[in-house]
Design an enzyme around this catalytic site. Sequence first.
Site, PDB file in Angstrom:
ATOM      1  CB  SER A   1      -5.188  -6.660 -30.342  1.00 59.82           C
ATOM      2  OG  SER A   1      -4.925  -7.766 -29.517  1.00 59.82           O
TER       3      SER A   1
ATOM      4  NE  ARG B   1      -1.419  -5.106 -33.324  1.00 59.07           N
ATOM      5  CZ  ARG B   1      -1.323  -5.789 -32.191  1.00 59.07           C
ATOM      6  NH1 ARG B   1      -2.012  -5.394 -31.113  1.00 59.07           N
ATOM      7  NH2 ARG B   1      -0.546  -6.849 -32.109  1.00 59.07           N
TER       8      ARG B   1
ATOM      9  NE  ARG C   1       3.821 -11.454 -19.857  1.00 63.11           N
ATOM     10  CZ  ARG C   1       2.728 -10.909 -20.375  1.00 63.11           C
ATOM     11  NH1 ARG C   1       2.111  -9.921 -19.735  1.00 63.11           N
ATOM     12  NH2 ARG C   1       2.248 -11.335 -21.528  1.00 63.11           N
TER      13      ARG C   1
ATOM     14  CB  SER D   1       4.825 -14.720 -31.092  1.00 56.79           C
ATOM     15  OG  SER D   1       4.811 -13.486 -30.378  1.00 56.79           O
TER      16      SER D   1
ATOM     17  CG  ASP E   1      -5.327 -13.466 -25.336  1.00 53.39           C
ATOM     18  OD1 ASP E   1      -4.302 -13.920 -24.784  1.00 53.39           O
ATOM     19  OD2 ASP E   1      -5.323 -12.448 -26.042  1.00 53.39           O
TER      20      ASP E   1
ATOM     21  CE  LYS F   1      -0.334 -15.241 -23.891  1.00 51.01           C
ATOM     22  NZ  LYS F   1      -0.303 -14.206 -24.950  1.00 51.01           N
TER      23      LYS F   1
ATOM     24  NE  ARG G   1      -3.788 -15.106 -19.084  1.00 51.18           N
ATOM     25  CZ  ARG G   1      -3.869 -14.179 -20.010  1.00 51.18           C
ATOM     26  NH1 ARG G   1      -3.887 -14.526 -21.289  1.00 51.18           N
ATOM     27  NH2 ARG G   1      -3.950 -12.903 -19.680  1.00 51.18           N
TER      28      ARG G   1
ATOM     29  NE  ARG H   1      -6.937 -12.132 -22.228  1.00 49.47           N
ATOM     30  CZ  ARG H   1      -7.692 -11.192 -22.793  1.00 49.47           C
ATOM     31  NH1 ARG H   1      -9.003 -11.213 -22.602  1.00 49.47           N
ATOM     32  NH2 ARG H   1      -7.152 -10.241 -23.537  1.00 49.47           N
TER      33      ARG H   1
END
Length: 429
Positions: free
Chosen positions: A22, A26, A122, A167, A315, A342, A346, A388
């Site tokens: 993440s 950024r 998505r 979110s 996650d 996702k 998942r 994942r």
Amino acid sequence: MTLKITPARGLRGEAWVPGDKSISHRVVMLGSLARGETAATNFLPGEDCLATVRCFRALGVEIEGPDGDTIRIRGRGPEALTEAPDVLDAGNSGTTMRLMLGILAGQPFFSVITGDASLRRRPMGRVTGPLQEMGATILGRRNANLAPIAVAGGRLSGIRYRLPVASAQLKSALLLAGLFADSPTEVTEPVATRDHTERMLAAFGALVARRGSSVTVAPSPELCGREIRIPGDISSAAFFIVAALITPESDLVLKDVGVNPTRTGILDALANMGARISVSRPRESGGEPVADIRVRSSALRGTVIEGALIPRLVDEIPVLAVAAAYADGETVIRDAAELRVKESDRLAATRKELSTLGADIRETPDGLVIRGPRRLTGGSCNSHGDHRIAMAAAVAGLAASDVTIIRDSNCIDVSFPGFAHALNSLRLE
């Protein structure tokens, strides 16, 4: 690619996990909007973050690297961004697409952004809707809910927006768009989500304020490039943490892991399950809290994971389900319907692959119910193209009675290049 996991007695030693995904995204985004050089170490060179790098290069930003785990972004301010000559490609990265939409909405040029087959399925409407309210012209399939998405950006109006669901990606997209608005933008959350965007905006010089459950960003003065060391990703650390808990002779220390309180739900949930986990040497790096985490083999018990805890560990739910399979009693996970949209569904993928390995697990509309303890048997698993799910299956296989095979495991490179090597370097045979 196929990954083969054989049972292990435990994990021992010290390890470092890759930089936080993440934060790596950024860093590239804010470094590209800033004036001056941003130099980041421990950058995650995974496929998702590289998609963000490619998008900003296409917008005219000079980016050097990543060279190993170092990247340099030579920003010249947002006015230096230029219209891309081709469609921007976010690959498999929902973070890239959603946050880029916020930035593109404020640019005085036309853009089209798309992704791979998975990302094109998505939903993006939660982001495009409020950006349209701010004044951006956005077109796409199913009323701008599915990529490819076209954005005719320009001067935006600040809004006050209450998130319909928790979110961090939606919050971040609106805050980034707010940098280009004519008045402050306020976003209110139903429950707290990861706050990396707010922290990094402040670190780069943006005017950001939090009051209760609301975050406000003002049309900002010039952002300034800076040097940053990115903490280790707690979402990646989670796989080693659970692996150490469920194998019998483990004593593992994970160094320099980000312990942002909006991300440490995994530690709280495992503590409720009886995990022997300790956190030491707390400190700050680039405005983010960092610490070392020690994990030892533990007898786990079932628990309930729900409500405000979910955004703090969303996650990590696939690997938490692995821990639950080895725990005594029933574990109930609810309020996690977001996992169905996702990289894979998942909830369905976790249930299917852990069932294949012998777990007692069932799906609910918004979660999972797992009964343990079960000694998993090993077997052949499908990654569903989801990093994942692949790593959760690998962790489950470490404590299984026989070999576990994970098909299509190359997706692991999205967030943890070198995962198998790192795991093997710590294992006790």
